[in-house]
Design a protein around this motif. Structure first.
Motif, PDB file in Angstrom:
ATOM      1  N   TYR A  58     -54.549 -58.112  13.853  1.00  9.55           N
ATOM      2  CA  TYR A  58     -54.869 -58.754  12.572  1.00  9.55           C
ATOM      3  C   TYR A  58     -56.329 -58.526  12.189  1.00  9.55           C
ATOM      4  O   TYR A  58     -56.652 -58.248  11.031  1.00  9.55           O
ATOM      5  CB  TYR A  58     -54.573 -60.254  12.673  1.00  9.55           C
ATOM      6  N   SER A 115     -53.284 -57.105   6.338  1.00 11.54           N
ATOM      7  CA  SER A 115     -52.281 -57.977   6.958  1.00 11.54           C
ATOM      8  C   SER A 115     -51.749 -58.984   5.948  1.00 11.54           C
ATOM      9  O   SER A 115     -50.536 -59.198   5.843  1.00 11.54           O
ATOM     10  CB  SER A 115     -52.884 -58.708   8.162  1.00 11.54           C
ATOM     11  N   HIS A 116     -52.640 -59.602   5.202  1.00 10.37           N
ATOM     12  CA  HIS A 116     -52.196 -60.597   4.222  1.00 10.37           C
ATOM     13  C   HIS A 116     -51.379 -59.945   3.106  1.00 10.37           C
ATOM     14  O   HIS A 116     -50.415 -60.538   2.610  1.00 10.37           O
ATOM     15  CB  HIS A 116     -53.403 -61.331   3.635  1.00 10.37           C
ATOM     16  N   PHE A 162     -47.834 -59.488   4.265  1.00  6.46           N
ATOM     17  CA  PHE A 162     -47.056 -60.720   4.319  1.00  6.46           C
ATOM     18  C   PHE A 162     -46.849 -61.349   2.941  1.00  6.46           C
ATOM     19  O   PHE A 162     -45.978 -62.196   2.780  1.00  6.46           O
ATOM     20  CB  PHE A 162     -47.716 -61.713   5.285  1.00  6.46           C
ATOM     21  N   ASP A 207     -45.505 -67.791   8.498  1.00  9.75           N
ATOM     22  CA  ASP A 207     -46.656 -68.161   7.677  1.00  9.75           C
ATOM     23  C   ASP A 207     -47.628 -69.040   8.466  1.00  9.75           C
ATOM     24  O   ASP A 207     -48.854 -68.919   8.336  1.00  9.75           O
ATOM     25  CB  ASP A 207     -46.201 -68.909   6.423  1.00  9.75           C
ATOM     26  N   LEU A 213     -49.657 -66.924  10.699  1.00 10.07           N
ATOM     27  CA  LEU A 213     -50.658 -66.179   9.944  1.00 10.07           C
ATOM     28  C   LEU A 213     -51.918 -67.032   9.750  1.00 10.07           C
ATOM     29  O   LEU A 213     -53.037 -66.511   9.729  1.00 10.07           O
ATOM     30  CB  LEU A 213     -50.088 -65.770   8.585  1.00 10.07           C
ATOM     31  N   GLU A 271     -49.972 -63.380  17.496  1.00  2.00           N
ATOM     32  CA  GLU A 271     -50.106 -62.039  16.951  1.00  2.00           C
ATOM     33  C   GLU A 271     -48.830 -61.228  17.176  1.00  2.00           C
ATOM     34  O   GLU A 271     -48.414 -60.441  16.324  1.00  2.00           O
ATOM     35  CB  GLU A 271     -51.287 -61.326  17.596  1.00  2.00           C
ATOM     36  N   LEU A 298     -46.336 -61.837  14.497  1.00  7.47           N
ATOM     37  CA  LEU A 298     -46.749 -61.203  13.249  1.00  7.47           C
ATOM     38  C   LEU A 298     -46.492 -59.701  13.303  1.00  7.47           C
ATOM     39  O   LEU A 298     -46.044 -59.096  12.320  1.00  7.47           O
ATOM     40  CB  LEU A 298     -48.233 -61.472  12.992  1.00  7.47           C
TER      41      LEU A 298
END
Length: 224
Positions: A152, A159-160, A163, A179, A182, A195, A198
């Motif tokens: 991340y 990364s954001h 998602f 979420d 995250l 992680e 994710l």
């Protein structure tokens, strides 16, 4: 690679053997790990019967009982190892045939008592014989995350963005829990397991593109 087979990975904590003994078959112990609260009901049903098949194959190979868990681990490890080796692993002595055979020949209590790793060290590096067996604790895992060594942290903005626009993973993983991870990954209480989930979500959304790229590359090489 394969080290878990020599030290009773599935039964080293007090009470593990008793829990496994209550199950229909030992591989059901591993199956429960795949039925965590992070996966959707559809994902639960999709793996129905898979671990029963694993146990049957292990028994056919002469590995009934708890040894079937080692069979599950080894076959899955070798199935995934090729891709993992591209960026994070290298084949070493632990994948050797004699080593794997020796691991399977150990008695269960010998694995729990970590006889094999101690004996390997005693013979190979006698000067290390008195060094205590090390197992990372939660605090150790947090240290690496605090140092911003997670995937991340290499590109938080990317990364954001991934998602914010999910494709497939919400069908397999619970949206709210991912979420939550995250948000957790951004604070000091984050652990590698956060992680890892994710990363799973990102893999799910991009694995088809990755496969297509690999197949395209194969075609290009074959036409040269």
């Amino acid at each position: 690679m394969g080290g878990e087979i020599m030290h009773g990975y599935y039964c080293h904590r007090p009470g593990d053997l008793e829990k496994i003994a209550k199950l229909d078959h030992p591989v059901a112990c591993a199956a429960r790990s795949f039925r965590s609260g992070l996966v959707t009901a559809g994902t639960h049903s999709a793996i129905g019967g898979l671990f029963d098949d694993y146990y049957e194959r292990a028994a056919q190979h002469g590995l009934p009982g708890v040894a079937s868990l080692d069979y599950l681990y080894l076959t899955e490890k070798f199935r995934r190892w090729g891709n993992q080796a591209l960026g994070s692993m290298a084949a070493i002595m632990l994948s050797g045939r004699a080593y794997v055979r020796a691991c399977f020949d150990l008695q269960l209590q010998e694995k729990i008592d970590k006889i094999f790793p101690d004996e390997i060290v005693r013979r190979a590096v006698p000067a290390w014989e008195d060094v205590k067996y090390y197992k990372a604790q939660v605090a150790d895992s947090k240290k690496s995350m605090k140092k911003k060594l997670s995937t991340y942290d290499t590109d938080p903005d990317y990364s954001h963005e991934v998602f914010r626009n999910p494709r497939l993973w919400p069908q397999l993983l619970e949206l709210e829990k991912v979420d939550g991870f995250l948000k957790t990954i951004q604070i000091e209480d984050a652990l590698p397991v956060h992680e890892a989930w994710l990363n799973r979500a990102m893999w799910i959304d991009h694995i088809d593109e990755h496969i297509a790229d690999l197949n395209r590359r194969v075609r290009e090489v074959r036409t040269r």
